[in-house]
Design a protein around this motif. Sequence first.
Motif, PDB file in Angstrom:
ATOM      1  N   TYR A   1       0.919  -1.244   0.052  1.00 28.96           N
ATOM      2  CA  TYR A   1      -0.054  -0.011  -0.039  1.00 28.96           C
ATOM      3  C   TYR A   1       0.879   1.338  -0.126  1.00 28.96           C
ATOM      4  CZ  TYR A   1      -3.527  -3.331   1.866  1.00 28.96           C
ATOM      5  OH  TYR A   1      -4.259  -4.318   2.009  1.00 28.96           O
ATOM      6  N   THR A   2       0.519   2.182  -0.946  1.00 36.72           N
ATOM      7  CA  THR A   2       0.945   3.396  -0.969  1.00 36.72           C
ATOM      8  C   THR A   2       0.079   4.519  -0.353  1.00 36.72           C
ATOM      9  OG1 THR A   2       0.911   3.664  -3.246  1.00 36.72           O
ATOM     10  CG2 THR A   2       3.152   3.055  -2.322  1.00 36.72           C
ATOM     11  N   LEU A   3       0.100   5.081   0.894  1.00 36.45           N
ATOM     12  CA  LEU A   3      -0.941   5.677   1.465  1.00 36.45           C
ATOM     13  C   LEU A   3      -0.573   7.039   1.933  1.00 36.45           C
ATOM     14  CD1 LEU A   3      -2.668   2.935   3.668  1.00 36.45           C
ATOM     15  CD2 LEU A   3      -3.417   3.573   1.348  1.00 36.45           C
ATOM     16  N   THR A   4      -1.141   8.187   1.544  1.00 43.77           N
ATOM     17  CA  THR A   4      -1.090   9.479   2.313  1.00 43.77           C
ATOM     18  C   THR A   4      -1.477   9.299   3.795  1.00 43.77           C
ATOM     19  OG1 THR A   4      -3.431  10.090   2.120  1.00 43.77           O
ATOM     20  CG2 THR A   4      -1.897  10.734   0.056  1.00 43.77           C
ATOM     21  N   SER A   5      -1.204  10.307   4.789  1.00 39.92           N
ATOM     22  CA  SER A   5      -1.363  10.195   6.040  1.00 39.92           C
ATOM     23  C   SER A   5      -2.955  10.157   6.320  1.00 39.92           C
ATOM     24  CB  SER A   5      -0.931  11.426   6.502  1.00 39.92           C
ATOM     25  OG  SER A   5       0.396  11.594   6.638  1.00 39.92           O
ATOM     26  N   LYS A   6      -3.699  10.733   5.721  1.00 41.40           N
ATOM     27  CA  LYS A   6      -5.187  10.977   5.616  1.00 41.40           C
ATOM     28  C   LYS A   6      -5.812   9.263   5.072  1.00 41.40           C
ATOM     29  CE  LYS A   6      -9.330  12.838   3.961  1.00 41.40           C
ATOM     30  NZ  LYS A   6     -10.384  13.074   2.510  1.00 41.40           N
ATOM     31  N   GLU A   7      -5.148   8.838   4.166  1.00 36.93           N
ATOM     32  CA  GLU A   7      -5.491   7.514   3.769  1.00 36.93           C
ATOM     33  C   GLU A   7      -5.294   6.409   4.831  1.00 36.93           C
ATOM     34  OE1 GLU A   7      -5.295   7.905  -1.105  1.00 36.93           O
ATOM     35  OE2 GLU A   7      -3.573   7.468  -0.012  1.00 36.93           O
ATOM     36  N   LEU A   8      -3.857   6.699   5.425  1.00 39.13           N
ATOM     37  CA  LEU A   8      -3.660   5.731   6.394  1.00 39.13           C
ATOM     38  C   LEU A   8      -4.360   5.808   7.686  1.00 39.13           C
ATOM     39  CD1 LEU A   8      -1.711   3.534   7.217  1.00 39.13           C
ATOM     40  CD2 LEU A   8       0.103   5.530   8.310  1.00 39.13           C
ATOM     41  N   SER A   9      -4.823   7.124   8.101  1.00 35.94           N
ATOM     42  CA  SER A   9      -5.737   7.235   9.159  1.00 35.94           C
ATOM     43  C   SER A   9      -7.125   6.473   8.779  1.00 35.94           C
ATOM     44  CB  SER A   9      -6.030   8.469   9.471  1.00 35.94           C
ATOM     45  OG  SER A   9      -4.980   9.152   9.798  1.00 35.94           O
ATOM     46  N   GLU A  10      -7.678   6.554   7.528  1.00 34.74           N
ATOM     47  CA  GLU A  10      -8.939   5.978   7.281  1.00 34.74           C
ATOM     48  C   GLU A  10      -8.611   4.526   7.109  1.00 34.74           C
ATOM     49  OE1 GLU A  10      -9.709   7.701   3.292  1.00 34.74           O
ATOM     50  OE2 GLU A  10     -10.372   9.819   4.394  1.00 34.74           O
ATOM     51  N   PHE A  11      -7.377   3.883   6.532  1.00 30.29           N
ATOM     52  CA  PHE A  11      -7.117   2.616   6.562  1.00 30.29           C
ATOM     53  C   PHE A  11      -7.476   1.923   7.744  1.00 30.29           C
ATOM     54  CE2 PHE A  11      -4.079  -0.998   6.559  1.00 30.29           C
ATOM     55  CZ  PHE A  11      -4.795  -1.939   5.345  1.00 30.29           C
ATOM     56  N   ILE A  12      -6.715   2.453   8.933  1.00 28.85           N
ATOM     57  CA  ILE A  12      -6.814   1.918  10.247  1.00 28.85           C
ATOM     58  C   ILE A  12      -7.743   1.852  11.045  1.00 28.85           C
ATOM     59  CG2 ILE A  12      -4.145   1.933  10.168  1.00 28.85           C
ATOM     60  CD1 ILE A  12      -4.169   4.256  12.186  1.00 28.85           C
ATOM     61  N   GLU A  13      -8.514   2.950  10.818  1.00 28.00           N
ATOM     62  CA  GLU A  13      -9.888   3.306  11.448  1.00 28.00           C
ATOM     63  C   GLU A  13     -10.703   2.117  11.861  1.00 28.00           C
ATOM     64  OE1 GLU A  13     -13.921   6.136  11.365  1.00 28.00           O
ATOM     65  OE2 GLU A  13     -11.823   6.793  10.508  1.00 28.00           O
ATOM     66  N   GLY A  14     -11.100   1.928  13.232  1.00 25.04           N
ATOM     67  CA  GLY A  14     -11.797   0.387  13.584  1.00 25.04           C
ATOM     68  C   GLY A  14     -11.054  -0.711  13.420  1.00 25.04           C
ATOM     69  N   LYS A  15      -9.789  -0.735  13.325  1.00 20.05           N
ATOM     70  CA  LYS A  15      -9.018  -2.136  13.099  1.00 20.05           C
ATOM     71  C   LYS A  15      -8.455  -2.399  14.604  1.00 20.05           C
ATOM     72  CE  LYS A  15      -8.890  -2.153   8.148  1.00 20.05           C
ATOM     73  NZ  LYS A  15      -8.491  -2.140   7.142  1.00 20.05           N
ATOM     74  N   ILE A  16      -8.074  -3.705  14.535  1.00 22.89           N
ATOM     75  CA  ILE A  16      -7.615  -4.095  15.901  1.00 22.89           C
ATOM     76  C   ILE A  16      -6.040  -4.206  15.746  1.00 22.89           C
ATOM     77  CG2 ILE A  16      -7.495  -5.971  17.487  1.00 22.89           C
ATOM     78  CD1 ILE A  16     -10.385  -6.548  16.490  1.00 22.89           C
ATOM     79  N   PHE A  17      -5.215  -3.432  16.453  1.00 21.16           N
ATOM     80  CA  PHE A  17      -3.732  -3.527  16.485  1.00 21.16           C
ATOM     81  C   PHE A  17      -3.127  -4.652  17.471  1.00 21.16           C
ATOM     82  CE2 PHE A  17      -4.286  -0.150  13.808  1.00 21.16           C
ATOM     83  CZ  PHE A  17      -2.988   0.294  13.335  1.00 21.16           C
ATOM     84  N   SER A  18      -2.233  -5.046  17.079  1.00 25.76           N
ATOM     85  CA  SER A  18      -1.349  -6.068  18.023  1.00 25.76           C
ATOM     86  C   SER A  18       0.203  -5.980  17.911  1.00 25.76           C
ATOM     87  CB  SER A  18      -1.852  -7.369  18.012  1.00 25.76           C
ATOM     88  OG  SER A  18      -1.204  -8.287  18.593  1.00 25.76           O
ATOM     89  N   CYS A  19       0.869  -5.944  19.233  1.00 27.69           N
ATOM     90  CA  CYS A  19       2.334  -5.875  18.837  1.00 27.69           C
ATOM     91  C   CYS A  19       2.839  -7.489  19.113  1.00 27.69           C
ATOM     92  CB  CYS A  19       2.890  -5.263  20.109  1.00 27.69           C
ATOM     93  SG  CYS A  19       2.337  -3.525  19.843  1.00 27.69           S
ATOM     94  N   ILE A  20       2.027  -8.422  18.987  1.00 25.60           N
ATOM     95  CA  ILE A  20       2.629  -9.840  18.943  1.00 25.60           C
ATOM     96  C   ILE A  20       2.843 -10.221  17.565  1.00 25.60           C
ATOM     97  CG2 ILE A  20       2.053 -12.208  19.367  1.00 25.60           C
ATOM     98  CD1 ILE A  20      -0.036 -11.088  21.377  1.00 25.60           C
ATOM     99  N   ILE A  21       4.033 -10.716  17.563  1.00 26.89           N
ATOM    100  CA  ILE A  21       4.489 -10.928  15.899  1.00 26.89           C
ATOM    101  C   ILE A  21       4.524 -12.437  15.814  1.00 26.89           C
ATOM    102  CG2 ILE A  21       6.654 -11.150  14.441  1.00 26.89           C
ATOM    103  CD1 ILE A  21       5.211  -8.358  15.250  1.00 26.89           C
TER     104      ILE A  21
END
Length: 187
Positions: free
Chosen positions: A167-187
């Motif tokens: 993905y090549t995303l602008t800051s705004k597009e990245l904010s929209e992309f991650i909105e409502g998604k679940i993040f984890s730091c477990i690799i």
Amino acid sequence: MSKLPYTDFIDTLKSCSDDSSKNDVHEYMIDSGERVINFDSFSSKFLDKLYNVKDEIHTVDAICRIDGELFLIEFKNGQINKSKNTKTQISSKISNSLLLLQINENKNFVKNSSFILCYNLEKNPRRESFDLTKMQEKLNELGKIDIKEAPRFSLAKFESLYFNKVYTLTSKELSEFIEGKIFSCII
């Protein structure tokens, strides 16, 4: 070899997006408190602790899981197309990051992860020299990919080489992309 834990390198996406190249001025590309692994910090410690190497290695800014999928994230606030050096640096960061992940995890992440390049739209405007809307409509009718989703900056090659998706995303597009998604730091 013992694995270096990621827990000491948990940071926010905002902090990892910091462009401090202008000395004491901090410019953040995204205002997100989502927790990620600061991979620049991890890689420095990894080389020092496990290999006693003090050299700096260039890696992506952050890694995390988003809705269960592993993502490598790089932020570029400057011009990208103007410098072949910048494109080479991005390529090197991708390769180095995948290699360090593989060594630390004893697992291959090629084709088991995705990549996001978040870029500054003002410094890297999209070319609108042809009627993008008409072309998109025609391609969508034919069942082809949405042109807006095609990776910019010659990064499409990495989709077939290393990643499930690039993905090549602008800051705004990245904010929209991650909105409502679940993040984890477990690799």
